[in-house]
Design a protein around this motif. Structure first.
Motif, PDB file in Angstrom:
ATOM      1  N   ALA A   1       0.736  -1.158  -0.147  1.00  0.00           N
ATOM      2  CA  ALA A   1       0.017   0.005  -0.006  1.00  0.00           C
ATOM      3  C   ALA A   1       0.898   1.255   0.050  1.00  0.00           C
ATOM      4  O   ALA A   1       0.440   2.096  -0.512  1.00  0.00           O
ATOM      5  N   TYR A   2       2.116   1.333   0.785  1.00  0.00           N
ATOM      6  CA  TYR A   2       2.835   2.470   0.825  1.00  0.00           C
ATOM      7  C   TYR A   2       4.076   1.921   0.167  1.00  0.00           C
ATOM      8  O   TYR A   2       5.267   1.795   0.877  1.00  0.00           O
ATOM      9  N   PRO A   3       4.369   2.031  -0.864  1.00  0.00           N
ATOM     10  CA  PRO A   3       5.662   1.562  -1.692  1.00  0.00           C
ATOM     11  C   PRO A   3       6.984   2.199  -1.239  1.00  0.00           C
ATOM     12  O   PRO A   3       7.961   1.903  -1.191  1.00  0.00           O
ATOM     13  N   SER A   4       6.725   3.468  -0.786  1.00  0.00           N
ATOM     14  CA  SER A   4       7.744   4.422  -0.145  1.00  0.00           C
ATOM     15  C   SER A   4       8.193   4.059   1.155  1.00  0.00           C
ATOM     16  O   SER A   4       9.166   4.584   1.762  1.00  0.00           O
ATOM     17  N   ALA A   5       7.477   3.110   1.760  1.00  0.00           N
ATOM     18  CA  ALA A   5       7.643   2.617   3.194  1.00  0.00           C
ATOM     19  C   ALA A   5       9.102   1.845   3.204  1.00  0.00           C
ATOM     20  O   ALA A   5       9.576   1.222   2.137  1.00  0.00           O
ATOM     21  N   GLU A   6       9.816   1.978   4.205  1.00  0.00           N
ATOM     22  CA  GLU A   6      10.955   1.240   4.303  1.00  0.00           C
ATOM     23  C   GLU A   6      10.834   0.040   5.336  1.00  0.00           C
ATOM     24  O   GLU A   6      10.441   0.473   6.475  1.00  0.00           O
ATOM     25  N   TYR A   7      11.133  -1.167   5.366  1.00  0.00           N
ATOM     26  CA  TYR A   7      10.938  -2.159   6.400  1.00  0.00           C
ATOM     27  C   TYR A   7      12.323  -2.757   6.800  1.00  0.00           C
ATOM     28  O   TYR A   7      12.956  -3.274   5.823  1.00  0.00           O
TER      29      TYR A   7
END
Lengths: 244, 244, 244, 244, 244, 244, 244, 244
Positions: free
Chosen positions: E90-96
């Motif tokens: 949903a949030y491709p710019s998030a970083e995991y």
């Protein structure tokens, strides 16, 4: 003493080999991974019982072979179904009770004792432990009266059976959660009461601690306690008392 | 001191590079995720042992490479079989003991010590921990006497071996459940006794707490205790005492 | 049923007053602060025993008066010396055992049972609890064999008496610290074993927890456990089993 | 065997009376309240040590008389000053160490061992336990190096003595609160380390639990643990190892 | 106050709808299953952080949408990889960060703080928690010095980096097992020390209890403790102190 | 380095004797029972603080003499009034705070810090610990804001002071029983919060365990915890942060 | 709102001084050591109750003066007799219940509620807690039915009063040891049951833990639990429910 | 009484068979594995609720059949989805709430109570327990106000709904971690508060122990506690109080 003489004479005649003679003189067979106690019946009245948990199947089979070779009836406790299946394959006449997780291998049915053991449990969820008590007691030849799901939240279920319970020589009471049932039963009977806490419950039962502490602190007299979920221990002790 | 001079001379000759020299002067190699203690043998007598649990395989392999590069024999404890398989693939000469969950990688067999360590365990279910003691002790070159499944419920199994145990310089006793065996052994020998509680049992054993508390409160003198299931720790300490 | 009729006839003749009749029909006397259970002997075989701890002396004296009025022999447990002195002043024929902290008041000595109860304790410091077991058992008419200070650190002290212990019908084992003695005894006898953990010890014994857990997790069969320091409970239960 | 013959010959000559002969053959003297283990030295290398806590003074004096009659040096642990005073009155040559709460009664000073035991403690408040270690070790003839108040909050205090500690054969480390000192010492020496947790601290130390758990979970190898505040146990074991 | 006026004027102009205005006046958005705290930054300096454990994915996504709509940077802790994957979709710019189990979603990199936070950990197995500290601190714009695997069993690994650690304004120390490292570090620095116990270990570490108690009872001053495995909490607090 | 040269020059001139020079070079004075850490100020910023509990008065006086001789201001924690009286007799200028059980001996009042520390406590019964925080903070020169008896059962008492609390640089929150106050405060401020659990309460507070666990599991961020009743530790850490 | 206007008008007329007006507007009086909650009745229905344990007498007297000045009836809990005597000297019309350790100071007897609260306790030793329930309930105007010493070991004592108990609107059950009574009562009534565990017992009751866990894990529905020995809390809640 | 006559007349007319008549006279149906309490509604106001955990599906189906045959509405708690599916197959009109793990089977919707129950929870992760409270309360006909995710770290979320909560007759507060929310709510309302600790959290929450202890030790009055995660128990009790 004469046993020893007989044994040595058999050795001298070559009928018993040296290793077996040493095993019998020592009272145990050394399998390396295990020292099978073949003289327990002479000390404790009954043969060694095998604790099934945490044993490798190949070790377990070795132990059973040793016990059987020396003429013992066999009871294995806390046996997982997968391992039981392996044992059953090797000993087709063995019987496995899946609720109680007990496996037994008896050459013949034991003689029935004169008295009965009452096994009372508080809830349906306590059944596996309660059945472990019952099957153990029956393994040693005791008639068993089952009074299941008679917890204190509906006392009439217990009171309705109390005369039958009072007619027994020993009473085993199995309960989880708050473990109140043994105290109530203890106040109503004059037989020894063996209390078995179970791990049934959740949250602040802490794996059976609540029931255990409840039973240890019982205000009723004539009551003692075994380990959490130790149905075998209670059945064994009940049998011992019942057959005095 | 002369070590340091030799090292610096090698640097000046270009035989040792700067990074490696810094590592040796510092006494550890910094891998980012780990600081491998390459000077432990000089402080503690033996090289660093690797605690295998909870380490990522890639980190573990880095650590082993560093240890090997600096000439250390390697022992990895609490190594799960899947990770061990990865290590074995990289180091075909390594040996993995699946019962003890130990992996070892030694350039040559250690010299044998003059004295023997007795390792006594209470039940067959305690075997994984008992073998962890034995394999560790053997890794450091100690002869080991195994007396397995000699718990207090059948004392004759212990007493039958007591002379052999008494001939050892150190005794390690491994037991779960109530952990009574070290007290009994402690009353029969004059060697130091190292007690290892195991998590074998159920219910009120609370993951080995019962055996641990039992051993800590032993009425026998000359006994000390390691962590629950800490077979490595006991084997290591036994070796240290045995080789005094 | 005829009891009730007799009681009511006595009421109708004016021989028993209304309050007393109500008390007998109810099975307890209501003292406001206490409901004295005067029908316990008919349910449980023996009269109510009074738990002495935490009761105000005036309440305790009321309770004793009620029990005595209804013809019961009296046993008070956990009675502090200062309160005992007040009771002795009121009942000069009472007997106070200061080691066991028990007070008893019996009209006549009980008939002796046919079998003997063995009471084994691990150390001299366990004496108060061991004596509480013995005096309780004797109160109910049981012969007692005392084997004191026979802990596992010097096994020969136990083995020397083992034949005498084996001749008993029930065995009570009292131990503090690691609580290993019941397991060892349990492996050597075929009688039921009642284990009594004591709070003797320090540090990680946590007020008797170590001995309690040790006994609950015993690897020996035929053993059950009572509360920490509960000598009365063990003596009571032993008597119950001994007189089956 | 010849011992037994000599004993019986002495009996036949009337030089040893029957009771004493029975006591010696049994290996213990039965005082009713206690079974004094007079054969412990032959099994364990040293005579029985008396646990002083919770014993009545009259029982204690009986035990001491029995031990002395059979030629044993005497060590009493955890002896309160008031009881010690009673013992001193009876045995003027006894010595009482009030910090360590130990009483000793030795016919002559023991021969000095070849090696030294280091006793390191973390804080001044740990002194009673540390001195219990030292006095015990000295009772058995060991030279002792005292390094007191060298806790991890000021590491230089430890490092300054580390060479002297490294020269010892065994190291005992005493610490309360978080019990971190044994891990640090364990990382710096190659001798066996015996860790003694103390109850020094407050709040979440839970009577020494924090130090105990810290030591059991030490990341250093070659370390084992005794009960909380068990200075005697550590000193005894250290002596045993030191004299191997 | 002017904020409120501006908001109401925007409402009167129809630029902000009623629901959103109510949400802003209340300081939280009510999603039914959650009340998202959109005013936390004004009270606590930074926006609400989302505790990822035990939340249904659909609830989590709702919460993230609400936070983002109100202009907050987002940090989710204790997020399992499977759920993280749904969020990333949903949030491709998030970083995991899979080691630290943290997900972050920031519009731009934060400004760097003037001081550095030292993060020291005892063993390689503590890495997941140590990285949780580091990533959290970096999320809030702090430079981080990583000193990993510097446990007390090889003190030179710590001492070698002590000058760099001393140059930091706050020190976070992460350790499992006996948790001794914070005490040692605390004795060597003058910065505030935040101690993070981890659940690394086995047996008597009881899920991190040993390290927790060790740290709470530290003899070093200037040290405080967060929950077991609470790397986020330590990183957050370190940031708060570092930016004072 | 020049310090060392100056010291040695003074020795060469006979102005400093050898023992004292050794003490200064080592960084501690060895009193036998104690190793007084005279170099702590150079490592940790402030001199060693003396833990008063469990120390013999004569040892305590020796330690104070050593600290004073080397020019340190003195703070003694957990000092019982009877021992304090002995110290006051020797050091008439010392000050004893009986509520906080702290003794201090300062040559001159410390310079005042620029920022203020807020000390909030939940109930009047928490006062001794809260005052221990305050007096410690003041000893190190910090202005203190006292907000006492502001527990969550009457939130308005806290909210009424919240602006003053928000103006402080560090907040210490002291609470017993359920220990909820730090979470509430933590949700309202942006300063670091140090939580101090107290043993105030009864029953299931288990000596402060309830408050301790509550604070460790706080849902508020930016909060860390010290030991139960550790007012000194909180005051010391607050000072350290306040003076960054 | 009109209250506030009235207050300010009184200030303007000089009838109320500024400090008192501030106190009333704030809803508490700040005594420095305490913030007396004078607005609790308006929030919670009844005035603040004073927790007596751990308060200095002078602080307690200040608090009582403040409460009385603002027109509140006063209840002090857990008040030791010595402190109570000091309060009685200052407030001769106060009443102290020494069994319940409660002090009350009411201007007039409260109006009687329409319903009755049943207070059942298991044993005579539970009386102090049971009376704390009763006196608290009566303080708030509730009629109380006392059924004392009706524990499960003699169920007829409970059953004989069950109709009277069933006629009550709320039932409070007080029990120590195993805490089984609330479960039994809970199975027999349809009113809400408040369970109060007491610390009565010994050994494995661990200060009331056994009763607490028993009650929390009750198999009966409609039951909730308060803290160990918290008679006040149960009486307060019972009153609140009874007067709905 | 007339019920019994009617029953017997029906038997005499052959309309009710003997077994069923016995079941009704006894008040339970004996299924062997279970004794279904069919008279609970007459004792406790509502029918027996079935504890779903740990029951075999076939036993569960038997129990449901018995309850339905005797005209009871059915509620099953702690039912795993797989078992629920089996029940749904047999009873298509049953309703399963997967969040709350409750299954209900009602012939018709219950009449709505006059008052509302407020259910407040601290975090979104507490939802399963909070919904268990709500669905239970609704099963018994109570209107429910849900205030979810209103934990103390953002108090305004609670205060914003406090008037609506105050309008309810009973308040249930569900919280994990530190469990502070019930204390805060308890200080703001005059209704009875039922606190439900949840196991939400990690590390030192020890499976919900932190929240449980926090709630038991609450400084707020008028609050009682149920078992960890016992949403059913809270909902049941709330209904009972709400319908008084």
């Amino acid at each position: 003493m004469s046993d020893m003489r007989e044994l040595l004479e058999a050795v001298s005649r070559g009928e018993v080999d040296i290793d077996e003679a040493m095993t019998q003189l020592r009272g145990y067979e050394d399998l390396g991974h295990s020292r099978v106690d073949i003289s327990r019946a002479s000390r404790n009245g009954v043969p060694e019982v095998v604790y099934g948990a945490g044993k490798r199947p190949e070790h377990l089979l070795d132990i059973l072979a040793s016990l059987q070779k020396h003429g013992n009836d066999i009871l294995v406790t806390r046996l997982e179904p997968e391992v039981a299946a392996q044992v059953m394959a090797a000993y087709p006449s063995a019987e496995y009770h899946d609720v109680a997780r007990l496996l037994k291998l008896q050459r013949e049915a034991p003689a029935l004792a004169a008295h009965t053991i009452a096994v009372v449990c508080a809830g349906t969820s306590d059944l596996p432990v309660a059945e472990e008590v019952c099957v153990t007691a029956e393994f040693y030849g005791n008639p068993v009266l089952r009074v299941f799901d008679a917890g204190v939240a509906g006392l009439h279920r217990l009171l309705d059976s109390i005369d039958a319970i009072r007619a027994c020589r020993v009473v085993v009471v199995v309960a989880g959660m708050e473990g109140a049932l043994p105290s109530v039963v203890g106040g109503l009977v004059s037989a020894p009461v063996i209390a078995v806490p179970t791990s049934v419950g959740y949250g602040a039962n802490f794996g059976g601690l609540s029931a255990l502490l409840g039973m240890l602190n019982s205000c009723a007299s004539g009551l003692s306690v075994v380990n959490i979920d130790n149905g075998f221990g209670a059945g064994f002790l009940a049998s011992r008392i019942n057959q005095l």
